[in-house]
Every structure is written in C-alpha cells, then in structure tokens.
Design a protein around this motif. Sequence first.
Motif, PDB file in Angstrom:
ATOM      1  N   MET A  32       0.822  -1.215   0.000  1.00 30.55           N
ATOM      2  CA  MET A  32       0.000   0.000   0.000  1.00 30.55           C
ATOM      3  C   MET A  32       0.857   1.267   0.000  1.00 30.55           C
ATOM      4  SD  MET A  32      -2.932  -0.893  -0.536  1.00 30.55           S
ATOM      5  CE  MET A  32      -2.876  -2.583  -1.068  1.00 30.55           C
ATOM      6  N   LYS A  33       2.018   1.167   0.637  1.00 37.69           N
ATOM      7  CA  LYS A  33       2.942   2.305   0.606  1.00 37.69           C
ATOM      8  C   LYS A  33       3.383   2.577  -0.832  1.00 37.69           C
ATOM      9  CE  LYS A  33       5.198   2.323   5.003  1.00 37.69           C
ATOM     10  NZ  LYS A  33       6.201   1.488   5.678  1.00 37.69           N
ATOM     11  N   GLU A  34       3.679   1.483  -1.537  1.00 36.04           N
ATOM     12  CA  GLU A  34       4.098   1.641  -2.947  1.00 36.04           C
ATOM     13  C   GLU A  34       2.977   2.250  -3.782  1.00 36.04           C
ATOM     14  OE1 GLU A  34       6.211  -1.543  -5.222  1.00 36.04           O
ATOM     15  OE2 GLU A  34       6.117  -2.647  -3.330  1.00 36.04           O
ATOM     16  N   ILE A  35       1.755   1.759  -3.543  1.00 33.86           N
ATOM     17  CA  ILE A  35       0.632   2.255  -4.350  1.00 33.86           C
ATOM     18  C   ILE A  35       0.334   3.715  -4.005  1.00 33.86           C
ATOM     19  CG2 ILE A  35      -1.832   1.954  -4.861  1.00 33.86           C
ATOM     20  CD1 ILE A  35      -1.422  -1.030  -4.725  1.00 33.86           C
ATOM     21  N   ARG A  36       0.484   4.054  -2.730  1.00 37.29           N
ATOM     22  CA  ARG A  36       0.239   5.445  -2.322  1.00 37.29           C
ATOM     23  C   ARG A  36       1.226   6.385  -3.029  1.00 37.29           C
ATOM     24  NH1 ARG A  36       2.216   8.472   1.720  1.00 37.29           N
ATOM     25  NH2 ARG A  36       0.951  10.232   2.406  1.00 37.29           N
ATOM     26  N   MET A  37       2.492   5.977  -3.047  1.00 35.28           N
ATOM     27  CA  MET A  37       3.510   6.781  -3.743  1.00 35.28           C
ATOM     28  C   MET A  37       3.164   6.917  -5.225  1.00 35.28           C
ATOM     29  SD  MET A  37       5.848   8.128  -2.098  1.00 35.28           S
ATOM     30  CE  MET A  37       6.896   8.559  -3.498  1.00 35.28           C
ATOM     31  N   ALA A  38       2.726   5.797  -5.807  1.00 33.59           N
ATOM     32  CA  ALA A  38       2.386   5.798  -7.239  1.00 33.59           C
ATOM     33  C   ALA A  38       1.233   6.772  -7.505  1.00 33.59           C
ATOM     34  CB  ALA A  38       1.997   4.394  -7.678  1.00 33.59           C
ATOM     35  N   LEU A  39       0.240   6.785  -6.618  1.00 37.53           N
ATOM     36  CA  LEU A  39      -0.905   7.697  -6.795  1.00 37.53           C
ATOM     37  C   LEU A  39      -0.442   9.152  -6.693  1.00 37.53           C
ATOM     38  CD1 LEU A  39      -3.623   5.860  -4.653  1.00 37.53           C
ATOM     39  CD2 LEU A  39      -3.624   6.111  -7.143  1.00 37.53           C
ATOM     40  N   LEU A  40       0.416   9.414  -5.715  1.00 36.23           N
ATOM     41  CA  LEU A  40       0.876  10.795  -5.539  1.00 36.23           C
ATOM     42  C   LEU A  40       1.743  11.236  -6.722  1.00 36.23           C
ATOM     43  CD1 LEU A  40       1.578  10.870  -1.701  1.00 36.23           C
ATOM     44  CD2 LEU A  40      -0.382  11.808  -2.931  1.00 36.23           C
ATOM     45  N   GLU A  41       2.557  10.312  -7.224  1.00 38.16           N
ATOM     46  CA  GLU A  41       3.373  10.658  -8.397  1.00 38.16           C
ATOM     47  C   GLU A  41       2.510  10.882  -9.638  1.00 38.16           C
ATOM     48  OE1 GLU A  41       6.589   7.838  -8.877  1.00 38.16           O
ATOM     49  OE2 GLU A  41       7.227   8.254  -6.814  1.00 38.16           O
ATOM     50  N   ALA A  42       1.338  10.229  -9.655  1.00 39.15           N
ATOM     51  CA  ALA A  42       0.403  10.451 -10.773  1.00 39.15           C
ATOM     52  C   ALA A  42      -0.396  11.733 -10.563  1.00 39.15           C
ATOM     53  CB  ALA A  42      -0.533   9.259 -10.919  1.00 39.15           C
ATOM     54  N   ASP A  43      -0.055  12.482  -9.503  1.00 37.58           N
ATOM     55  CA  ASP A  43      -0.691  13.769  -9.223  1.00 37.58           C
ATOM     56  C   ASP A  43      -2.131  13.627  -8.725  1.00 37.58           C
ATOM     57  OD1 ASP A  43      -0.768  16.561  -9.062  1.00 37.58           O
ATOM     58  OD2 ASP A  43      -1.576  16.772 -11.087  1.00 37.58           O
ATOM     59  N   VAL A  44      -2.398  12.525  -8.011  1.00 34.59           N
ATOM     60  CA  VAL A  44      -3.716  12.380  -7.385  1.00 34.59           C
ATOM     61  C   VAL A  44      -3.736  13.273  -6.146  1.00 34.59           C
ATOM     62  CG1 VAL A  44      -5.245  10.745  -6.183  1.00 34.59           C
ATOM     63  CG2 VAL A  44      -4.060  10.065  -8.284  1.00 34.59           C
ATOM     64  N   ASN A  45      -4.866  13.896  -5.899  1.00 39.36           N
ATOM     65  CA  ASN A  45      -5.057  14.735  -4.722  1.00 39.36           C
ATOM     66  C   ASN A  45      -4.623  13.977  -3.455  1.00 39.36           C
ATOM     67  OD1 ASN A  45      -7.043  15.186  -2.355  1.00 39.36           O
ATOM     68  ND2 ASN A  45      -7.209  17.092  -3.507  1.00 39.36           N
ATOM     69  N   PHE A  46      -3.917  14.674  -2.567  1.00 39.67           N
ATOM     70  CA  PHE A  46      -3.306  14.046  -1.395  1.00 39.67           C
ATOM     71  C   PHE A  46      -4.328  13.302  -0.531  1.00 39.67           C
ATOM     72  CE2 PHE A  46      -1.656  14.107   2.946  1.00 39.67           C
ATOM     73  CZ  PHE A  46      -0.416  13.532   2.735  1.00 39.67           C
ATOM     74  N   LYS A  47      -5.431  13.979  -0.221  1.00 39.03           N
ATOM     75  CA  LYS A  47      -6.436  13.376   0.665  1.00 39.03           C
ATOM     76  C   LYS A  47      -7.132  12.198  -0.027  1.00 39.03           C
ATOM     77  CE  LYS A  47     -10.256  14.327   3.717  1.00 39.03           C
ATOM     78  NZ  LYS A  47     -11.142  13.313   3.130  1.00 39.03           N
ATOM     79  N   VAL A  48      -7.347  12.349  -1.330  1.00 42.54           N
ATOM     80  CA  VAL A  48      -7.986  11.272  -2.090  1.00 42.54           C
ATOM     81  C   VAL A  48      -7.105  10.019  -2.035  1.00 42.54           C
ATOM     82  CG1 VAL A  48      -8.696  10.555  -4.413  1.00 42.54           C
ATOM     83  CG2 VAL A  48      -9.253  12.860  -3.605  1.00 42.54           C
TER      84      VAL A  48
END
Length: 296
Positions: A32-48
């Motif tokens: 989940m840590k990896e996926i969270r980083m991937a989402l943030l790198e894809a510019d997904v909103n932080f809270k989302v």
Amino acid sequence: MAFEGLTEKISSAFKHLRSKGRLTESDIKDAMKEIRMALLEADVNFKVAKDFIKTVTEKATDAEILESLSPTQQVIKIVNEELVSLLGGQTTRLTISPNPPTIVMMAGLQGAGKTTNCAKLAALLRKQQQRRPLLVACDVYRPAAIEQLKVVGKQLNIPVFDEGQGDPVEIAKHGIDFARKNGYDLVFLDTAGRLHIDEKLMDELKNIKATVKPTEIILVVDAMTGQDAVTVAQTFDEALGIDGVLMSKMDGDARGGAALSVKAVTGKPIKFIGTGEKLGDIEPFHPDRMASRILG
Ligand code: GDP
C-alpha cells in the motif's frame, strides 16, 4: 495516454506481493505504501490518495483475505473495485429532458477545450442516440470564439445559431426558441470562457442558468492541468452547480491525477473524455474500463 507511470508502479507492487505467496498484514502495508507513492506521483489529490489507501488496507488486511488461497488476487480485486469507485462507480450518461429540447450548458475556462468538445459531443450524441443537435454561440467576448464554433459546426455538419456579439442570456433564449421551432432536440450553449475564474464570468453563467434552466451543466476541464483542473471543477460547482465533467486532453496527460481525483473532491462524475484533437476524439467515460486499463 494517461496512467502509464501509475500502471507500471501498481503492477510492480503486485509483483512483490505475488513473490511472497502467503501474505501478512505487513506485506499489505508495504504494498500500500508503494501504491500510495504511485498515486501521488500520478498527481492524485493528497487526501484522495490517503483515503483510497485506508479503504483498501482495511479491506485487504481482513483475515479471510489473508488466509485465502490466492491472497494477491484478492488484493488486486479490492484495488480494482476501489479504483472503479474512485472514478465514479457507474458510467453516468447525459440526462435527456422529457420535454425537448434538452439544453446542455457548456462551461469552462478559456483553452480548456470547451468549443471543440461542445461540437464533438453534439456529433457523438447525434451518432449514438440519433439526436438533432444545435450549437448556440454564447461566447460573445471573443469574435474568434463564434467563428471557431461555426468552423467546427460546419466540419461536422451541425448548425450553429449566433447573433454576433449581443447579450449572451438573450442569445441563449433565442437559440432555444429557434431549436424548438425547427425540431432540434439537443441544444448546446457554448458559454464564455476566461483565463481565470472571476465574478463577472460566474454572474453571467448564473444568469444564463437562471433564465434558461438547462437540463445539464457540463464543465470542460483540461486534464493536462492536473490538480488545477480539480480546483476549477470545485470552484465552478460551488458557485454555479455543475452536473458533470467533460475531461479534455486525456491523450496529453501522462499522469492521470485529475481524472482520479475529480469525483472524490467534487462529488460530480466525469461523463465524457476528450482523447485527441480530431473532432471524433471523444468518448463516454466508463469507470470500470478505465480502472482495468490502469491495472494493465
Ligand atoms: P476553449 O477556449 O475552451 O473553447 O478551447 P478550444 O475548444 O478552442 O480548445 C483549445 C485547444 O485544445 C484547441 O487547439 C483544441 O484542438 C485542443 N483540444 C480540445 N480538446 C482536446 C483533446 O481532447 N485532446 C487534445 N490533444 N487537444 C484538444
């Protein structure tokens, strides 16, 4: 097209899980840590991103999942379901009025792709639903905008109603009357766009909305502007109230963060996506297909 980096990084997280066989809570947390980083790198909103990871972690660390025969498959299934939900759940269609014409008010900032996508959408619905669309030129501040609508209308063989640079509220009303008298059942109001959101723009849009009571207000936002697109959607929704989003330029956005964040932040679904500069480059938005594509 969007999501390339995200797809790669999520599949790498799943690969790590697969290599373990049986999974522990701590394996899930690492993934989940990896996926969270991937989402943030894809510019997904932080809270989302944070809420997404929380939900998936809760579901995936359930004893039944951890002890199942193929836990990684179960985790992938959960991620898929939550991605579909993040993207809006079901496909949301354009509402059609029981009393024609259906009036679609198109709004958006200048350059978002409002004028071209207005015409693209009209052509799509003519083809898919056999509608008779009419485009109405309500962007009276830039003569080039009226001309541009006429050019794309002509290319697609869709009539354009215009009264030059008059009062946009009156033009909208006259356009709708014209549609009613001439059997057009789907009217698109191409409203003014400005470089920034300002009070004058919102007041004008509110006036048009109050006068013509559109069946739907569709906001066009540019996927390439990332989280700015989400902020624009939130601001328009709070000030004007929108029914859905047309996300343009999905072809030019390598990351995909806006598409993944806009529903969660605004509560309003993406209904259509623009996928290129050609006038056929538009599609209804299907959250399930998009989620499958993200998961590769
Ligand atoms: P408006 O100012 O919001 O009316 O924007 P326009 O409709 O004039 O579009 C601005 C530019 O974006 C034009 O050059 C369009 O061809 C381009 N455009 C619109 N939609 C898309 C899309 O989905 N993909 C790409 N690549 N370009 C697009």
